[in-house]
Design an enzyme around this catalytic site. Structure first.
Site, PDB file in Angstrom:
ATOM      1  N   ARG A  47      54.587  38.035  41.279  1.00 38.05           N
ATOM      2  CA  ARG A  47      53.724  38.608  40.084  1.00 38.05           C
ATOM      3  C   ARG A  47      52.122  38.125  40.648  1.00 38.05           C
ATOM      4  O   ARG A  47      51.085  38.608  39.988  1.00 38.05           O
ATOM      5  CB  ARG A  47      54.116  38.081  39.029  1.00 38.05           C
ATOM      6  CG  ARG A  47      53.183  38.293  37.759  1.00 38.05           C
ATOM      7  CD  ARG A  47      53.643  38.228  36.165  1.00 38.05           C
ATOM      8  NE  ARG A  47      54.631  37.133  36.284  1.00 38.05           N
ATOM      9  CZ  ARG A  47      54.250  35.689  36.207  1.00 38.05           C
ATOM     10  NH1 ARG A  47      53.019  35.516  36.256  1.00 38.05           N
ATOM     11  NH2 ARG A  47      54.958  34.853  35.791  1.00 38.05           N
ATOM     12  N   TYR A  99      39.807  60.748  29.210  1.00 38.85           N
ATOM     13  CA  TYR A  99      41.324  60.935  29.422  1.00 38.85           C
ATOM     14  C   TYR A  99      41.945  60.373  28.271  1.00 38.85           C
ATOM     15  O   TYR A  99      41.568  59.346  27.514  1.00 38.85           O
ATOM     16  CB  TYR A  99      41.610  59.843  30.369  1.00 38.85           C
ATOM     17  CG  TYR A  99      43.355  59.728  30.639  1.00 38.85           C
ATOM     18  CD1 TYR A  99      44.034  60.699  31.042  1.00 38.85           C
ATOM     19  CD2 TYR A  99      43.941  58.804  30.227  1.00 38.85           C
ATOM     20  CE1 TYR A  99      45.228  60.700  31.234  1.00 38.85           C
ATOM     21  CE2 TYR A  99      45.350  58.597  30.279  1.00 38.85           C
ATOM     22  CZ  TYR A  99      46.005  59.568  30.841  1.00 38.85           C
ATOM     23  OH  TYR A  99      47.298  59.650  31.107  1.00 38.85           O
ATOM     24  N   ASP A 171      35.675  55.593  35.244  1.00 38.81           N
ATOM     25  CA  ASP A 171      36.950  55.934  35.331  1.00 38.81           C
ATOM     26  C   ASP A 171      36.663  56.872  36.594  1.00 38.81           C
ATOM     27  O   ASP A 171      36.341  58.056  36.399  1.00 38.81           O
ATOM     28  CB  ASP A 171      37.668  56.686  34.354  1.00 38.81           C
ATOM     29  CG  ASP A 171      39.138  57.144  34.754  1.00 38.81           C
ATOM     30  OD1 ASP A 171      39.477  57.251  35.894  1.00 38.81           O
ATOM     31  OD2 ASP A 171      39.996  57.284  33.587  1.00 38.81           O
ATOM     32  N   LYS A 196      47.271  59.257  40.825  1.00 38.55           N
ATOM     33  CA  LYS A 196      46.673  60.991  40.813  1.00 38.55           C
ATOM     34  C   LYS A 196      46.295  60.977  42.422  1.00 38.55           C
ATOM     35  O   LYS A 196      47.120  61.145  43.300  1.00 38.55           O
ATOM     36  CB  LYS A 196      45.189  61.026  39.986  1.00 38.55           C
ATOM     37  CG  LYS A 196      45.953  60.504  38.531  1.00 38.55           C
ATOM     38  CD  LYS A 196      47.060  61.538  37.997  1.00 38.55           C
ATOM     39  CE  LYS A 196      47.298  60.976  36.533  1.00 38.55           C
ATOM     40  NZ  LYS A 196      46.351  60.775  35.559  1.00 38.55           N
TER      41      LYS A 196
HETATM   42  C1  LIG Z   1      46.330  59.817  34.677  1.00 42.38           C
HETATM   43  C2  LIG Z   1      44.785  59.345  34.020  1.00 42.38           C
HETATM   44  C3  LIG Z   1      44.678  57.813  33.642  1.00 42.38           C
HETATM   45  C4  LIG Z   1      45.981  57.057  33.296  1.00 42.38           C
HETATM   46  O1  LIG Z   1      46.901  56.735  34.477  1.00 42.38           O
HETATM   47  P1  LIG Z   1      48.294  56.485  34.506  1.00 42.38           P
HETATM   48  O2  LIG Z   1      48.693  55.925  35.785  1.00 42.38           O
HETATM   49  O3  LIG Z   1      49.005  57.525  33.944  1.00 42.38           O
HETATM   50  O4  LIG Z   1      48.527  55.157  33.515  1.00 42.38           O
HETATM   51  C5  LIG Z   1      43.414  57.402  33.365  1.00 42.38           C
HETATM   52  N1  LIG Z   1      42.325  58.315  33.729  1.00 42.38           N
HETATM   53  C6  LIG Z   1      42.485  59.372  34.126  1.00 42.38           C
HETATM   54  C7  LIG Z   1      41.238  60.152  34.367  1.00 42.38           C
HETATM   55  C8  LIG Z   1      43.719  59.956  34.521  1.00 42.38           C
HETATM   56  O5  LIG Z   1      43.681  61.169  35.169  1.00 42.38           O
END
Ligand SMILES: *Cc1c(COP(=O)(O)O)cnc(C)c1O
Length: 373
Positions: A47, A99, A171, A196
């Site tokens: 962890r 998001y 982000d 992603k």
């Molecule tokens: C999918 C996504 C998130 C969240 O990510 P998870 O892995 O689903 O928790 C945050 N920001 C953007 C732009 C995303 O496409």
């Protein structure tokens, strides 16, 4: 060195114990001490730290041009860690198009915890300025934004943040580091849903925070990672590094295909408008050209005939899969408002499209038949 080289080599070297060219997966949760109580390789408990996670974090820090990185079990866990590193009473400036989960986290979890926030149109720098308060400590940027692909000037917003004594976090999930590197533009933190494009195959969930400086704020994020415990498994770290090796080539193709699909859709009579920063008609096109190296694989369209027409198009595709998420090799299409639910500000006739790595001619043919009557 170039990103293509760094993606393959940063944090990765043959295993010194065996000579294996590809690193083994260290599933062990615990590590043996020496007779004197010290730890021979510095690892104690998975962890806190694990060899696969350490390799991934080194790689991510290098790709974003940052000093340190912390990997998490999801993108949302990464966002949570940044917000929890703030202090109750702190104020955040948050974009009006972002998001959906991030906004929900702010409203439903972090507001009860004690954070306050203002929502602004981040493409208007005057509005960002005007939203600054004495306790503003973070400005959150998402560019291109989800789902309208608005483009925010990262350098300008970072400057506003710094003048206010705040940090700027970006982000960077949609463009990925091959599309833009916010830390080199002045941002303090980059956040990724590695689920992603970095993962790239829709088969792992992960997140990351990368910091420009190894400072006390990053130390807080590290503590939240290790003590909060939302860490990725060794297997997910290994799988993610495996995918990152091809990221620059995948992103090149995603962007090329998205540009072609966007141009086709922009000329189609059944489409009211296309949101893609690679189109010269996009209001953020000039800024995107300055700030981005590629426009990315995401776009959205508004279909003539309202929600019903949009849902009908999404139901008629054959190669695209009607599903949420993005960034995989396979193309996805989604009626976004119905996923976001009652709080949504997404236009009812909007379809969000993740353009994959299938041949763009096949993708265009599929959209043509779905849009036709
Ligand atoms: C999918 C996504 C998130 C969240 O990510 P998870 O892995 O689903 O928790 C945050 N920001 C953007 C732009 C995303 O496409």
């Amino acid at each position: 060195m170039h990103l293509e080289t760094l993606a393959i080599h940063a944090g990765q070297r043959p295993d010194p114990a065996t000579g294996a060219v590809m690193a083994p997966i260290h599933l062990s949760t615990t590590f043996e001490r020496n007779a004197d109580g010290s730890y021979p390789a510095g690892f104690v408990y998975t962890r806190s730290e694990n060899p696969n996670r350490a390799a991934l974090e080194t790689n991510l820090a290098v790709l974003e041009g940052g000093a340190r990185a912390a990997a998490f079990s999801s993108g949302m866990a990464a966002i949570s860690a940044i917000l929890q590193a703030l202090t109750p009473g702190d104020h955040i400036i948050f974009p009006d198009d972002a998001y959906f989960g991030a906004g929900r986290l702010l409203r439903e979890v972090m507001t009860p915890w004690g954070l306050t926030f203002s929502v602004v149109n981040m493409t208007e720098l005057d509005a960002v300025h005007a939203a600054v308060q004495p306790r503003t400590r973070l400005i959150w940027v998402e560019t291109p934004s989800n789902p309208l692909l608005k483009i925010t000037d990262i350098a300008a917003v970072a400057q506003i943040a710094h003048e206010a004594g705040a940090r700027c976090a970006v982000d960077n999930t949609w463009p990925s580091p091959t599309g833009q590197q916010p830390l080199t533009l002045g941002a303090d933190l980059v956040m990724h849903a590695t689920t992603k494009y970095l993962g790239g195959h829709s088969d792992l969930l992960g997140g990351a925070v990368i910091a420009r400086q190894d400072d006390e704020f990053f130390e807080r994020i590290r503590v939240i990672q290790q003590i909060g415990g939302a860490v990725p498994s060794p297997f997910d770290c290994w799988l993610l590094l495996r995918s990152i090796r091809t990221l620059p080539y995948r992103m090149r193709a995603h962007s090329e295909h998205a540009q072609r699909v966007a141009e086709f859709l922009a000329a189609h009579p059944a489409v009211e408008c296309v949101h893609y920063p690679g189109l010269p008609t996009h209001p953020g096109h000039a800024l995107a050209r300055r700030q981005m190296r590629q426009f990315g694989g995401m776009l959205s369209i508004q279909v003539r005939g309202g929600a019903e027409a949009a849902i009908r198009v999404a139901g008629r595709v054959n190669i695209f899969t009607q599903a949420t998420s993005l960034g995989g090799v396979e193309s996805l299409i989604e009626h976004r408002a119905s996923v976001e639910g009652p709080h949504t500000t997404t236009p009812a006739n909007l379809l969000r499209i993740s353009v994959g790595l299938e041949h763009p001619d096949d993708l265009i043919a599929d959209l043509a038949q779905a849009l036709g009557d």
